[in-house]
Scaffold this motif. Structure first.
Motif, PDB file in Angstrom:
ATOM      1  N   ALA A  53     -44.698  69.710 -31.008  1.00 55.72           N
ATOM      2  CA  ALA A  53     -44.926  70.976 -30.302  1.00 55.72           C
ATOM      3  C   ALA A  53     -46.169  70.916 -29.424  1.00 55.72           C
ATOM      4  CB  ALA A  53     -45.041  72.123 -31.301  1.00 55.72           C
ATOM      5  N   THR A  54     -47.055  69.967 -29.686  1.00 55.31           N
ATOM      6  CA  THR A  54     -48.278  69.847 -28.883  1.00 55.31           C
ATOM      7  C   THR A  54     -48.073  68.968 -27.651  1.00 55.31           C
ATOM      8  OG1 THR A  54     -49.131  67.899 -30.072  1.00 55.31           O
ATOM      9  CG2 THR A  54     -49.644  70.071 -30.990  1.00 55.31           C
ATOM     10  N   TRP A  55     -46.912  68.347 -27.501  1.00 50.88           N
ATOM     11  CA  TRP A  55     -46.610  67.512 -26.328  1.00 50.88           C
ATOM     12  C   TRP A  55     -46.035  68.416 -25.249  1.00 50.88           C
ATOM     13  CZ3 TRP A  55     -43.300  63.857 -29.839  1.00 50.88           C
ATOM     14  CH2 TRP A  55     -44.140  63.232 -30.763  1.00 50.88           C
ATOM     15  N   GLN A  56     -46.762  68.592 -24.162  1.00 51.44           N
ATOM     16  CA  GLN A  56     -46.388  69.627 -23.191  1.00 51.44           C
ATOM     17  C   GLN A  56     -46.638  69.185 -21.753  1.00 51.44           C
ATOM     18  OE1 GLN A  56     -48.965  72.840 -24.362  1.00 51.44           O
ATOM     19  NE2 GLN A  56     -47.962  73.133 -26.348  1.00 51.44           N
ATOM     20  N   VAL A  57     -45.853  69.761 -20.848  1.00 50.87           N
ATOM     21  CA  VAL A  57     -46.117  69.731 -19.413  1.00 50.87           C
ATOM     22  C   VAL A  57     -46.203  71.181 -18.953  1.00 50.87           C
ATOM     23  CG1 VAL A  57     -45.268  69.125 -17.121  1.00 50.87           C
ATOM     24  CG2 VAL A  57     -44.995  67.507 -19.009  1.00 50.87           C
ATOM     25  N   TRP A  58     -47.263  71.514 -18.253  1.00 54.03           N
ATOM     26  CA  TRP A  58     -47.510  72.880 -17.781  1.00 54.03           C
ATOM     27  C   TRP A  58     -47.374  72.969 -16.267  1.00 54.03           C
ATOM     28  CZ3 TRP A  58     -49.702  77.437 -20.236  1.00 54.03           C
ATOM     29  CH2 TRP A  58     -49.751  77.355 -21.634  1.00 54.03           C
ATOM     30  N   ILE A 102     -45.516  76.840 -19.676  1.00 50.86           N
ATOM     31  CA  ILE A 102     -45.034  75.545 -20.147  1.00 50.86           C
ATOM     32  C   ILE A 102     -43.695  75.239 -19.488  1.00 50.86           C
ATOM     33  CG2 ILE A 102     -44.233  74.242 -22.145  1.00 50.86           C
ATOM     34  CD1 ILE A 102     -46.186  75.797 -23.866  1.00 50.86           C
ATOM     35  N   VAL A 103     -43.580  74.032 -18.944  1.00 48.98           N
ATOM     36  CA  VAL A 103     -42.324  73.565 -18.346  1.00 48.98           C
ATOM     37  C   VAL A 103     -41.487  72.823 -19.383  1.00 48.98           C
ATOM     38  CG1 VAL A 103     -41.315  72.117 -16.541  1.00 48.98           C
ATOM     39  CG2 VAL A 103     -43.416  73.388 -16.088  1.00 48.98           C
ATOM     40  N   VAL A 104     -42.104  71.919 -20.121  1.00 45.57           N
ATOM     41  CA  VAL A 104     -41.422  71.138 -21.154  1.00 45.57           C
ATOM     42  C   VAL A 104     -42.334  71.077 -22.369  1.00 45.57           C
ATOM     43  CG1 VAL A 104     -40.257  68.976 -21.714  1.00 45.57           C
ATOM     44  CG2 VAL A 104     -40.427  69.697 -19.335  1.00 45.57           C
ATOM     45  N   GLN A 105     -41.720  71.160 -23.553  1.00 46.99           N
ATOM     46  CA  GLN A 105     -42.463  71.054 -24.806  1.00 46.99           C
ATOM     47  C   GLN A 105     -41.657  70.229 -25.790  1.00 46.99           C
ATOM     48  OE1 GLN A 105     -43.319  74.832 -26.685  1.00 46.99           O
ATOM     49  NE2 GLN A 105     -45.049  73.995 -27.813  1.00 46.99           N
ATOM     50  N   GLY A 106     -42.276  69.236 -26.415  1.00 50.46           N
ATOM     51  CA  GLY A 106     -41.555  68.387 -27.349  1.00 50.46           C
ATOM     52  C   GLY A 106     -40.684  67.376 -26.627  1.00 50.46           C
ATOM     53  N   ALA A 107     -39.631  66.907 -27.313  1.00 47.33           N
ATOM     54  CA  ALA A 107     -38.743  65.893 -26.736  1.00 47.33           C
ATOM     55  C   ALA A 107     -38.162  66.374 -25.408  1.00 47.33           C
ATOM     56  CB  ALA A 107     -37.628  65.588 -27.720  1.00 47.33           C
ATOM     57  N   GLY A 139     -38.016  71.449 -15.507  1.00 42.05           N
ATOM     58  CA  GLY A 139     -38.138  70.776 -16.783  1.00 42.05           C
ATOM     59  C   GLY A 139     -36.880  70.114 -17.303  1.00 42.05           C
ATOM     60  N   ARG A 140     -35.799  70.087 -16.528  1.00 42.76           N
ATOM     61  CA  ARG A 140     -34.560  69.453 -16.993  1.00 42.76           C
ATOM     62  C   ARG A 140     -34.663  67.945 -16.819  1.00 42.76           C
ATOM     63  NH1 ARG A 140     -29.570  68.240 -14.455  1.00 42.76           N
ATOM     64  NH2 ARG A 140     -30.333  69.203 -12.518  1.00 42.76           N
ATOM     65  N   LEU A 141     -34.300  67.197 -17.846  1.00 39.06           N
ATOM     66  CA  LEU A 141     -34.347  65.739 -17.794  1.00 39.06           C
ATOM     67  C   LEU A 141     -33.253  65.220 -16.874  1.00 39.06           C
ATOM     68  CD1 LEU A 141     -35.574  63.070 -18.838  1.00 39.06           C
ATOM     69  CD2 LEU A 141     -33.892  63.149 -20.689  1.00 39.06           C
ATOM     70  N   LEU A 142     -33.643  64.467 -15.857  1.00 40.33           N
ATOM     71  CA  LEU A 142     -32.698  63.928 -14.887  1.00 40.33           C
ATOM     72  C   LEU A 142     -32.363  62.470 -15.166  1.00 40.33           C
ATOM     73  CD1 LEU A 142     -34.216  65.498 -11.634  1.00 40.33           C
ATOM     74  CD2 LEU A 142     -32.366  66.394 -13.067  1.00 40.33           C
ATOM     75  N   LYS A 143     -33.350  61.672 -15.554  1.00 41.65           N
ATOM     76  CA  LYS A 143     -33.099  60.269 -15.889  1.00 41.65           C
ATOM     77  C   LYS A 143     -34.281  59.711 -16.661  1.00 41.65           C
ATOM     78  CE  LYS A 143     -34.809  58.357 -11.500  1.00 41.65           C
ATOM     79  NZ  LYS A 143     -34.494  57.520 -10.312  1.00 41.65           N
TER      80      LYS A 143
END
Length: 353
Positions: free
Chosen positions: A217-222, A232-237, A270-274
């Motif tokens: 939960a502490t792994w983040q992109v803001w 927060i844009v992405v959090q966790g995996a 925040g959507r994973l593209l590749k």
């Protein structure tokens, strides 16, 4: 010389006798403390890995084409100034709990020689900086980026003691003058590791977080917009201790992890593209060229990976100690890699364009 005779009165004499009695009752030597373990004295290895000769494993020298220059202090990142054709290097200075507002920014030439030792922050910490118009505050800058004539630095306030919680601050400086150009505080974050700035001035920052899967939960992109609230844009995996971040030619976010060799391409939402793979894990720096070629530096393993579109990663340099958040020096077509704990920079020439 005049000799003076000091007469001691009865009250003073009684005090002296009492103190003497107490001293007489005190043990002759203080209680013994545990003896710390004895370690052999050693000096550091030449540039390569491991850094310390006491670390298990054979020593491997740094790649011979990598040149290293000093004259900077605890730099975590760098950026390229296209107007001056110089390398911008934020120096973190001492930590906040030692002295506040101690950081500065240097300008370097392509060969690593110093152009301006203290460009931003030539004034001493304290009153000299506070008296400026506008005042200068620069504490511990980590990530940096240049966009639209502005230098962005991932700084922080606070952290002066264990009880003083840090607050992440994105500080902006006008590239032409070096003057402060505003700041954005993000109280929910103690500090951002790396930042990348989009064309509209939106800043994306990584929070590296804890080192185990329990800390996901502490792994983040803001996202920190020029106006409005940070979010927060992405959090966790799929993040796994995110560190370096860049923006590719399509405007997508590209993030490298510390706990995996993954190179993640994410949409601005925040959507994973590749997902691609660097040649090593433990990554920090990332540079993306116009043709899509991506370079990734490993702060833990010392290598620089090259990822060309549609091809597996290859190592172009190895055993660079503390290879932190690098930048691309377009004027000399080379990578510049801060070696933060070594107070130096590594220069990696790239293949001809």
């Amino acid at each position: 010389m005049t000799t003076r005779i000091l007469t001691v009165g009865a009250p003073a004499l009684l005090v002296g006798v009492s103190v003497g009695a107490l001293l007489a009752q005190a043990p002759a030597t203080p209680p013994s403390l545990p003896t710390p373990p004895s370690l052999p004295y050693f000096v550091g290895n030449a540039l390569g890995l491991p850094i310390e000769p006491t670390t298990p494993g054979p020593f491997a020298p740094m790649s011979p084409q990598v040149k290293v220059y000093g004259a900077i202090y605890s730099a975590e990142s760098c950026a390229y100034d296209p107007s001056r054709n110089l390398i911008i290097v934020p120096n973190r200075g001492v930590p906040q709990n030692v002295q506040q507002n101690n950081a500065w920014v240097s300008l370097l030439n392509h060969d690593g020689s110093v152009h301006t030792a203290r460009w931003i922050g030539v004034q001493n910490a304290g009153a000299p900086r506070a008296a400026l118009t506008p005042p200068l505050v620069l504490n511990e800058p980590y990530g940096s980026d240049v966009a639209n004539g502005t230098l962005y630095l991932a700084d922080r306030d606070g952290s002066t003691s264990p009880q003083d919680k840090g607050v992440a601050v994105i500080r902006r400086f006008t590239l032409a003058t070096g003057a402060p150009a505003g700041e954005t505080r993000v109280p929910a974050v103690e500090w951002f590791n790396d930042i990348a700035v989009a064309a509209d001035g939106t800043v994306y920052g990584t929070v590296t977080g804890g080192a185990t899967d329990a800390d996901a939960a502490t792994w983040q992109v803001w996202r920190i917009p020029a106006q409005g609230e940070a979010s927060i844009v992405v959090q966790g995996a799929p993040l796994k201790r995110p560190n370096g971040i860049a923006i590719d030619g399509d405007g997508n976010l590209v993030v490298v992890n510390m706990l995996s060799p993954d190179v993640l391409t994410l949409s601005p939402a925040g959507r994973l593209l590749k997902t691609a793979q660097a040649a090593q894990a433990g990554n920090d720096g990332i540079v993306i060229l116009r043709d899509g070629t991506t370079y990734v530096s490993s702060v833990l393993n010392g290598g620089v990976s090259r990822l060309r579109p549609g091809q597996p990663a290859t190592l172009i340099a190895q055993n660079i100690p503390n290879a932190a958040s690098m930048c691309y020096d377009a004027g000399a077509h080379q990578l510049v890699i801060p070696m933060n704990a070594n107070n130096a920079l590594a220069f990696v020439p790239l293949d001809p364009k």
